[in-house]
Design an enzyme around this catalytic site. Structure first.
Site, PDB file in Angstrom:
ATOM      1  N   ASP A  89       0.867  -1.180   0.000  1.00  0.00           N
ATOM      2  CA  ASP A  89       0.000   0.000   0.000  1.00  0.00           C
ATOM      3  C   ASP A  89       0.903   1.229   0.000  1.00  0.00           C
ATOM      4  O   ASP A  89       1.438   1.625   1.043  1.00  0.00           O
ATOM      5  CB  ASP A  89      -0.897   0.020   1.237  1.00  0.00           C
ATOM      6  CG  ASP A  89      -1.969  -1.065   1.243  1.00  0.00           C
ATOM      7  OD1 ASP A  89      -1.725  -2.143   0.661  1.00  0.00           O
ATOM      8  OD2 ASP A  89      -3.031  -0.844   1.844  1.00  0.00           O
ATOM      9  N   LYS A 151      -6.877   3.498  -3.223  1.00  0.00           N
ATOM     10  CA  LYS A 151      -7.251   3.494  -1.800  1.00  0.00           C
ATOM     11  C   LYS A 151      -7.505   4.920  -1.339  1.00  0.00           C
ATOM     12  O   LYS A 151      -6.785   5.844  -1.711  1.00  0.00           O
ATOM     13  CB  LYS A 151      -6.120   2.839  -0.997  1.00  0.00           C
ATOM     14  CG  LYS A 151      -6.317   2.781   0.507  1.00  0.00           C
ATOM     15  CD  LYS A 151      -5.152   2.041   1.151  1.00  0.00           C
ATOM     16  CE  LYS A 151      -5.165   2.157   2.664  1.00  0.00           C
ATOM     17  NZ  LYS A 151      -4.006   1.469   3.289  1.00  0.00           N
ATOM     18  N   LYS A 180     -10.037   0.159  -2.284  1.00  0.00           N
ATOM     19  CA  LYS A 180      -9.951  -0.088  -0.849  1.00  0.00           C
ATOM     20  C   LYS A 180     -10.357   1.181  -0.111  1.00  0.00           C
ATOM     21  O   LYS A 180      -9.824   2.262  -0.374  1.00  0.00           O
ATOM     22  CB  LYS A 180      -8.525  -0.491  -0.454  1.00  0.00           C
ATOM     23  CG  LYS A 180      -8.335  -0.704   1.053  1.00  0.00           C
ATOM     24  CD  LYS A 180      -6.928  -1.199   1.364  1.00  0.00           C
ATOM     25  CE  LYS A 180      -6.667  -1.260   2.873  1.00  0.00           C
ATOM     26  NZ  LYS A 180      -5.307  -1.766   3.182  1.00  0.00           N
TER      27      LYS A 180
END
Length: 213
Positions: A89, A151, A180
């Protein structure tokens, strides 16, 4: 799909101890969460704790500001993969995005994706600092760079996930990449609202509360 299958069980606090990371992994096993998400230093520990389980290990890169030099992010991503992470991430360079340095932002995402190969790359936007047009541009850059997920947030900015942001992101990317939602998702009702909008993963430190209520 059951709620637990959406959860990246997350502990990224500066004061997270070794015992706390071990507890995070134990909880992930007990509740069969999809993944744990930890800072890069703790990837090897999480890998040891989760050996012989299907639970994935995600690690953050360039976290939480996104302002590290690209080589540092690339090196951190490589370290994480070498030590057992399956997912990265990364925080994109927020300041460069806002400066309209789009090629540099895209090239950095591309370089990290190239480094980790077939492993999953999620690109964190930190939407609380972006205009809607900047969010749309971040979507385009992430898609063009080959990211697997986009995300919403780190959880360390001045705002987390919002339903409006996820709708905007979904409208922009369609089914080209997954989404996400992360930051401030703490209960079952809220988690389900994001899932109903089409998110594929939820990053939260409240996974147990979400699946237990």
């Amino acid at each position: 799909m059951l709620l637990n299958a959406y959860i990246d069980h997350t502990l990224l606090k500066a004061d997270a101890t070794v015992d706390a990371i071990k507890q995070l992994c134990s909880e992930a096993k007990a509740y069969d969460f999809y993944a744990v998400c930890v800072n890069s230093y703790y990837v090897a520990l999480a890998h040891s704790e989760l050996r012989n389980t299907p639970i994935k290990i995600a690690s953050v890169v360039g976290f939480p500001l996104g302002a590290s030099i690209s080589n540092a992010k690339i090196s951190e991503a490589q370290y994480c993969i070498d030590n057992g992470a399956q997912e990265i991430d990364m925080v994109l360079n927020i300041g460069l995005l806002k400066s309209n340095y789009y090629k540099i932002v895209e090239d950095e995402i591309k370089a990290i994706k190239k480094t980790i190969g077939d492993h999953t790359l999620k690109v964190i936007f930190e939407n609380c600092y972006l205009t809607n047009d900047e969010k749309k541009m971040a979507c385009k850059l992430a898609v063009h760079a080959g990211a697997d997920f986009i995300k919403t947030s780190t959880g360390f900015g001045n705002g987390g996930a919002t339903l409006a942001d996820v709708k905007l992101m979904k409208n922009e990317v369609g089914n080209q990449v997954l989404i996400k939602a992360s930051g401030g998702i703490r209960d079952t009702k809220t988690a389900q609202q994001y899932i109903d909008l089409g998110v594929s993963r939820i990053g939260t430190s409240s996974g147990i509360a979400i699946v237990s209520s």
